[in-house]
Design a protein around this motif. Sequence first.
Motif, PDB file in Angstrom:
ATOM      1  N   LEU A  42       0.833  -1.199   0.000  1.00  0.00           N
ATOM      2  CA  LEU A  42       0.000   0.000   0.000  1.00  0.00           C
ATOM      3  C   LEU A  42       0.871   1.254   0.000  1.00  0.00           C
ATOM      4  CD1 LEU A  42      -2.851   1.242   0.231  1.00  0.00           C
ATOM      5  CD2 LEU A  42      -2.531   1.167   2.704  1.00  0.00           C
ATOM      6  N   PHE A  43       1.900   1.279   0.818  1.00  0.00           N
ATOM      7  CA  PHE A  43       2.810   2.424   0.879  1.00  0.00           C
ATOM      8  C   PHE A  43       3.478   2.643  -0.478  1.00  0.00           C
ATOM      9  CE2 PHE A  43       4.948   5.449   3.499  1.00  0.00           C
ATOM     10  CZ  PHE A  43       6.176   5.640   2.891  1.00  0.00           C
ATOM     11  N   TYR A  44       3.922   1.563  -1.116  1.00  0.00           N
ATOM     12  CA  TYR A  44       4.563   1.648  -2.429  1.00  0.00           C
ATOM     13  C   TYR A  44       3.587   2.211  -3.470  1.00  0.00           C
ATOM     14  CZ  TYR A  44       6.787   0.132  -6.761  1.00  0.00           C
ATOM     15  OH  TYR A  44       7.344   0.094  -8.011  1.00  0.00           O
ATOM     16  N   LEU A  45       2.363   1.690  -3.480  1.00  0.00           N
ATOM     17  CA  LEU A  45       1.381   2.147  -4.467  1.00  0.00           C
ATOM     18  C   LEU A  45       1.006   3.614  -4.249  1.00  0.00           C
ATOM     19  CD1 LEU A  45      -0.916  -0.988  -4.721  1.00  0.00           C
ATOM     20  CD2 LEU A  45       0.773  -0.173  -6.380  1.00  0.00           C
ATOM     21  N   VAL A  46       0.867   4.039  -3.006  1.00  0.00           N
ATOM     22  CA  VAL A  46       0.543   5.442  -2.736  1.00  0.00           C
ATOM     23  C   VAL A  46       1.696   6.334  -3.172  1.00  0.00           C
ATOM     24  CG1 VAL A  46       0.159   7.110  -0.874  1.00  0.00           C
ATOM     25  CG2 VAL A  46      -1.124   4.974  -0.918  1.00  0.00           C
ATOM     26  N   THR A  47       2.927   5.897  -2.932  1.00  0.00           N
ATOM     27  CA  THR A  47       4.084   6.685  -3.346  1.00  0.00           C
ATOM     28  C   THR A  47       4.131   6.825  -4.864  1.00  0.00           C
ATOM     29  OG1 THR A  47       5.312   5.926  -1.419  1.00  0.00           O
ATOM     30  CG2 THR A  47       6.594   6.824  -3.244  1.00  0.00           C
ATOM     31  N   ILE A  48       3.923   5.743  -5.571  1.00  0.00           N
ATOM     32  CA  ILE A  48       3.919   5.784  -7.040  1.00  0.00           C
ATOM     33  C   ILE A  48       2.775   6.660  -7.539  1.00  0.00           C
ATOM     34  CG2 ILE A  48       3.611   4.387  -9.126  1.00  0.00           C
ATOM     35  CD1 ILE A  48       6.371   4.138  -7.800  1.00  0.00           C
ATOM     36  N   ALA A  49       1.611   6.586  -6.908  1.00  0.00           N
ATOM     37  CA  ALA A  49       0.466   7.393  -7.326  1.00  0.00           C
ATOM     38  C   ALA A  49       0.736   8.882  -7.100  1.00  0.00           C
ATOM     39  CB  ALA A  49      -0.782   6.967  -6.567  1.00  0.00           C
TER      40      ALA A  49
END
Length: 60
Positions: A42-49
């Motif tokens: 989730l942290f990775y996806l939010v950062t990429i977003a």
Amino acid sequence: MTESADMSEPSNEPVTPGDARSRRRRMRSIAIALALAAFVVLFYLVTIAKLGSNILQRPI
């Protein structure tokens, strides 16, 4: 000394690694590991977003 009536007698059966307590501990450890992995994803996806398409257009 006398023992109280509510104390149960200790069992003479050996404690094995496959007892219920260790199974519960293992399941709890697996659940914590899965929750941690989900948090990392989730942290990775939010950062990429948040970075969006600008991630490849940064100055060198």
